[in-house]
Design an enzyme around this catalytic site. Structure first.
Site, short mmCIF file in Angstrom:
data_model
loop_
_atom_site.label_atom_id
_atom_site.label_comp_id
_atom_site.label_asym_id
_atom_site.label_seq_id
_atom_site.Cartn_x
_atom_site.Cartn_y
_atom_site.Cartn_z
N LEU A 75 0.82 -1.21 0.00
CA LEU A 75 0.00 0.00 0.00
C LEU A 75 0.85 1.26 0.00
O LEU A 75 0.43 2.31 -0.47
CB LEU A 75 -0.91 0.03 1.23
CG LEU A 75 -1.96 -1.07 1.37
CD1 LEU A 75 -2.76 -0.85 2.65
CD2 LEU A 75 -2.89 -1.09 0.17
N SER A 76 2.05 1.18 0.52
CA SER A 76 2.92 2.35 0.70
C SER A 76 3.58 2.78 -0.61
O SER A 76 4.33 2.00 -1.21
CB SER A 76 4.01 2.02 1.73
OG SER A 76 5.06 2.95 1.67
N PRO A 77 3.35 4.01 -1.06
CA PRO A 77 4.03 4.50 -2.27
C PRO A 77 5.56 4.44 -2.15
O PRO A 77 6.22 4.01 -3.11
CB PRO A 77 3.52 5.94 -2.41
CG PRO A 77 2.19 5.91 -1.75
CD PRO A 77 2.34 4.98 -0.58
#
Length: 222
Positions: free
Chosen positions: A11-13
């Protein structure tokens, strides 16, 4: 034998920027999912690796590095066969570095985190209009950066593209990207989507994040 371990979640860019870089370099690595919701990043074991308790964290032969921008510059500097992704020419490198700092201080801090943290972790349902305006300003800047160039820091792919595309592809959770107004950004994203590793390294996680944020049904103040 290279022994790399990446701690993060899709989920983390910033995590996805590192995954794009690792894929571009064709580097094998172990991927350890960090349960942020379960506050695994605050465990003593994780804090010992990264006292800032953020993701991503990279382990390379027992040494730990955090902050995606530091990690991707490190990976290319150490493992890339050429300097294409992170040029050694000082002017070209300065342009790449500027884009990386822009991603850190403007796109991620002022755009993504300023909305996603209160919405996801604190249940905020109404977001100040200034956050909407900040994202429009980000799109305007990125469109300008792409003037006369196919890539974000010039005429060829660099780690700046990996960093910014992971963020820009997440911003659409908040404000849709107008493909007419932002034709350069639209073309740039489509160009990067052609990379054979893009779907697995970035697109899949970006879709997951967008879906989670859309489900919160947050709205911007008028």
């Amino acid at each position: 034998m290279v022994k790399l371990t990446l701690y993060g979640l899709d989920l983390s860019p910033p995590v996805r920027a590192v995954k794009l870089t690792l894929a571009a370099l064709n580097l094998p690595y172990e991927y350890v999912n960090v349960n942020i919701v379960g506050r695994e990043q605050l465990s003593a074991a994780y804090v010992e690796k990264n006292p800032q308790h953020t993701v991503p964290t990279l382990e390379d032969d027992g040494q730990f590095i955090w902050d995606s921008h530091a990690i991707i510059a490190y990976l290319v500097s150490k493992y890339a066969p050429t300097d294409d992704l992170y040029p050694k020419d000082l002017l070209q490198r300065a342009i790449v570095d500027q884009r990386l700092h822009f991603d850190t201080g403007v796109v991620f801090a002022n755009g993504i985190r300023s909305i996603s943290k209160p919405v996801i972790f604190f249940g905020q349902t109404t977001v100040p209009k200034e956050r909407y305006d900040a994202i429009i300003e980000i799109y305007d800047f990125v469109e300008t950066f792409l003037g006369g160039h196919d890539y974000i820091a010039g005429d060829h792919l660099t780690i700046a593209d990996f960093s910014l595309v992971s963020s820009v592809s997440s911003l659409v959770a908040f404000v849709d990207l107008d493909p007419v107004k932002y034709g350069r950004i639209n073309a740039w994203v489509k160009r990067l989507e052609q990379l054979p590793y893009y779907e697995e390294a970035n697109a899949k996680g970006a879709r997951q994040l967008v879906a989670i944020l859309k489900k919160t049904n947050f709205t911007f103040e008028n």
